[in-house]
Each structure stands twice: as C-alpha cells, then as structure tokens.
Write a protein that holds these residues in place. Sequence first.
Motif, PDB file in Angstrom:
ATOM      1  N   PRO A 140       0.798  -1.230   0.000  1.00  0.00           N
ATOM      2  CA  PRO A 140       0.000   0.000   0.000  1.00  0.00           C
ATOM      3  C   PRO A 140       0.827   1.275   0.000  1.00  0.00           C
ATOM      4  CG  PRO A 140       0.069  -0.940   2.200  1.00  0.00           C
ATOM      5  CD  PRO A 140       0.779  -1.916   1.306  1.00  0.00           C
ATOM      6  N   GLU A 141       2.122   1.155   0.129  1.00  0.00           N
ATOM      7  CA  GLU A 141       2.966   2.342   0.224  1.00  0.00           C
ATOM      8  C   GLU A 141       2.779   3.232  -1.003  1.00  0.00           C
ATOM      9  OE1 GLU A 141       5.534   4.971   1.994  1.00  0.00           O
ATOM     10  OE2 GLU A 141       4.791   3.078   2.845  1.00  0.00           O
ATOM     11  N   GLY A 142       2.362   4.486  -0.751  1.00  0.00           N
ATOM     12  CA  GLY A 142       2.223   5.459  -1.822  1.00  0.00           C
ATOM     13  C   GLY A 142       0.966   5.296  -2.668  1.00  0.00           C
ATOM     14  N   LYS A 143       0.097   4.360  -2.319  1.00  0.00           N
ATOM     15  CA  LYS A 143      -1.114   4.123  -3.104  1.00  0.00           C
ATOM     16  C   LYS A 143      -2.270   4.920  -2.493  1.00  0.00           C
ATOM     17  CE  LYS A 143       0.849   0.849  -5.647  1.00  0.00           C
ATOM     18  NZ  LYS A 143       2.129   0.648  -4.927  1.00  0.00           N
ATOM     19  N   GLU A 144      -2.774   5.888  -3.221  1.00  0.00           N
ATOM     20  CA  GLU A 144      -3.881   6.708  -2.756  1.00  0.00           C
ATOM     21  C   GLU A 144      -5.215   6.075  -3.144  1.00  0.00           C
ATOM     22  OE1 GLU A 144      -3.399   9.252  -0.884  1.00  0.00           O
ATOM     23  OE2 GLU A 144      -1.211   9.438  -1.114  1.00  0.00           O
ATOM     24  N   GLN A 145      -6.288   6.542  -2.501  1.00  0.00           N
ATOM     25  CA  GLN A 145      -7.618   6.024  -2.810  1.00  0.00           C
ATOM     26  C   GLN A 145      -8.003   6.311  -4.273  1.00  0.00           C
ATOM     27  OE1 GLN A 145      -9.861   4.241  -0.505  1.00  0.00           O
ATOM     28  NE2 GLN A 145      -7.769   3.997   0.256  1.00  0.00           N
ATOM     29  N   GLN A 146      -7.553   7.426  -4.822  1.00  0.00           N
ATOM     30  CA  GLN A 146      -7.856   7.740  -6.215  1.00  0.00           C
ATOM     31  C   GLN A 146      -7.236   6.702  -7.145  1.00  0.00           C
ATOM     32  OE1 GLN A 146      -9.933  10.335  -7.342  1.00  0.00           O
ATOM     33  NE2 GLN A 146      -9.787   9.088  -9.196  1.00  0.00           N
TER      34      GLN A 146
END
Length: 471
Positions: free
Chosen positions: A275-281
């Motif tokens: 999930p590192e650096g993964k935004e909801q968008q």
Amino acid sequence: MAERDSKIKGTPLPRCPGPSVRDLALADTNPVPEFLYEDEYENLGSDPIPTSRYTDPAFFALENQRLWPRIWQMAAREEELPEAGDYVVYENAGKSFIIMRQEDGSIRSFANVCLHRGRKLKTEDGWTAELQCPFHGFTWNNDGSLKQIPCRWDFSHLSDEEMQLPEISVGRWGGYIFLREAAEGPTLEEFLAPIPEHFKRWKHEECATAIWVGKVVPANWKVVMEAFMESWHTVVTHPQLLPFTGDANSMYNTYGDYVNLTVTPFGTMSPHIDPEGKEQQWIVDEFVKYNGRSSDNYDENIAQEEGGYNVKVPEGKTAREALGASLRETTTKMFGHDVSFASDAEMMDALLYNVFPNFSPWAGFQPNIVYRWRPWKDVDHCLMEVRVLTRVPPGQPHPKAPPMKFLTDTQKWTEAPELGILGDVFEQDMDNLPYVQQGLKASMNGEVQLANYQEIQIRQFQNTLMKYVES
C-alpha cells in the motif's frame, strides 16, 4: 481476525490479514444486508479429493446416472420463450427436453423423444403450433397430448393415454426455469434456500438476458466450475485485478448441501499489494480501467454518463464510497430503478452464489453475470456458458433473449466483444484449466489438496456430489 458470528459450526478458520468483508460492510455508505457480511459455514476438514472424480469415465457415467436426473437443473430463462408456442430445447448428460410456453402462460416440459421410433422431435429452439416428428409424422399438441398417429389403423394396440409425452417437473424462480426428472426430492424452494430470501432485494425477475456466450472447454465440468468457487487465484492468474480487489479477504459462506456464497470486495486493495504510496484515487482509477463485470456497451454508457470515467474521490472519502456513489447514480439513470438505498457492496463487490451442481448467479444491483456448466461429450470436456442480465426499465416489456453465441474450438473468449474485459479474464482462466485436466490425469498420487477456508465451497460441493453418486 474479525469477530465471528455464531453461525459457524466447529472451530473458526483463520483469515488473511487486512480489512475483512465485515469491516468494509460496517463502514459502508448505506446499510448492508447482514447475510453479506456474517460468516456462516461448517468446518469440513482437510481430506484430499481423489483425482479420479475428474478423470475417470466410469465416475462420469455414474454422475450421468445418479446425479443429473435427481437434481434441479437451471434450464432456461423466462425471456427465452415469451409467447405461447415458444419452446427451448435443453440438453444435458445425454438427455433432451422440450420446454414449452403454454396458452395460459404456464411452462411445461416434455422428453424430446418421439414415442414411435425415438427420433428427437426438435433440434433447436423456436415456435411451433404442434410437436410433429419429422420421421413419420407422429404429432402431439403443445400440452403433450397425442394429436395424430399416421396410419392409425396399424397402431390399434396404442392408446392416447399411453402415447402422452413423458412430462418433466418444472420449477420457476426469479425468471429462471428449472427442470428435474425425478419425481422425488426437495422442492425447488428447499433446493435454492436461502437464495429466494436473499434475492428479494435484487429481483432477477426484473432482469433480462442481454448477453449470452458459450464455449466448449477441454476440461471436466467440475474442474472449470470449481475455478469460479474461489477468488484467491487472482494473485497469479488475474494480477491486473489486484489494485482494487480484496481477493484473499473474500468471505466464503456455505448453506446446507446445495448453496454457497462468495463475497469478494472491490474498491479495496488486495493484501498482496504494497500500500505504500497508493492513494484512494489510484484504486478508483484501476477499478474503472479493469472493471471485469461490464460489457463493452455497458462500459461506453457509463463512460458517457460519468464524463469518461471521471470518478473523483472527495477529500476524506474512500475509493469504495466514491465508486458506490457513482455507480448508484449511473445505474439509476441507465435502468430507471432507484438504487439510492443500495450499499457500496451491492454496487461493486463480486457477490457470487453457487447452486449445486452447475448454476451460479451473481447478486447485487449492477448487470449480473450468470454462469452455467454442462458436461459435454466425455469426461474431458464441458460447455461453459456466460450470461449477463440487465435490469428492464419500469413499464417496459422484457426483450426476448438473444441466442447463445457459440464460440468454436479455435475462437477465444475475447472474440465475443460483447463480453468486454470479461473475455480477457476468461482467457486467463483458460490458460490454466485445460492443463489442470491434463495434470489430474498425470497425477502420481491421485489426490487434490484443498485449502481449509478459501476452498471450503469446493469441499462442500464434493461432499454433496458423493451423496448422490454413492447413493
């Protein structure tokens, strides 16, 4: 591990770390039906499955003899035969049946065999005012009663009563038509439970077949069917889905012998994704790019409504919340049914019910996929069918179902463009399934090992199968 419901029988089984179906449901925009997040299963153990069940012609023959005649089979949809005189030819496991719409709107089914010399009365779907054998002209009315015997003087030994076409039990639910040869056994409602209760929200009787594609797969029908009874093969087989699919966080419920439910959450990252650096968008963008539940036409309609998939995640909201809101608005506009009350889960998650032995309808408020698998010419082949049901706008008549597009052996699922991205997903599955069949036949130890939880539905299916085969 999420707190378990008391409906679990035996020791609760461990789960993958990460947000569970229950966690996501409790954070949903709208209330989620409890049966979509409450665990309900029985710990069925860890015994291996013999490979012979998939490869042995003798076992295949026992299925044809002891299984298929005794269970309810999903044979057709109501929109395939909308008018009196419309009929469908349904064939499976060496048997052939005519399903006929009667003048009073009821549906009856008969053995598709002339009682004179045994020729099939019909070989394809259509409309008819009578059932006449093309061989000698023996003729029956559409209600199965005898109409005419040519040269009747030479058949004085036959009565009209004994020449009535053998009738098959018919059951109807949710726009689906079921057949069963055997007179004894559970009612259709008992067989399907708890599906009729669950589907009161989703009303498949308000839907119609928009897409229907079939293809013969060089693998046993159970090999192919069981590939759709678990989601955790996504990590290797469908890696493009991982950014928005909680594959290993799926919930697997079982209900008695005949029904199970898989809930695979969408709009949330796989636990296999860093999930590192993964935004909801980013999750939203990946979802709309690879939405494997839509046809090309449906994708284009959504794109037009949403300004080219311009779904933005508002500040403080999750990908699931943004997608749920967008899909509720779009679905209401497209199909005329107000779904503002629907949960995010019902708008996007993979809600797959399996009905023993070979019928799998998706639930929720999006266009619903429906799978069916039938044994084909031998133990090593099956016919896989994929339908997509869409909701009929209020006040509009149900359109007649399109005929099934039958792909040839040399055609790929991607050559049915109406399936959209689903065709690519199925082709990824086909990269495995023929080789599973070959591997089972080459097995040195003759055993298949199953996961205790993520493949519990396969074990439930196998247990029920043996109750029929061994009876």
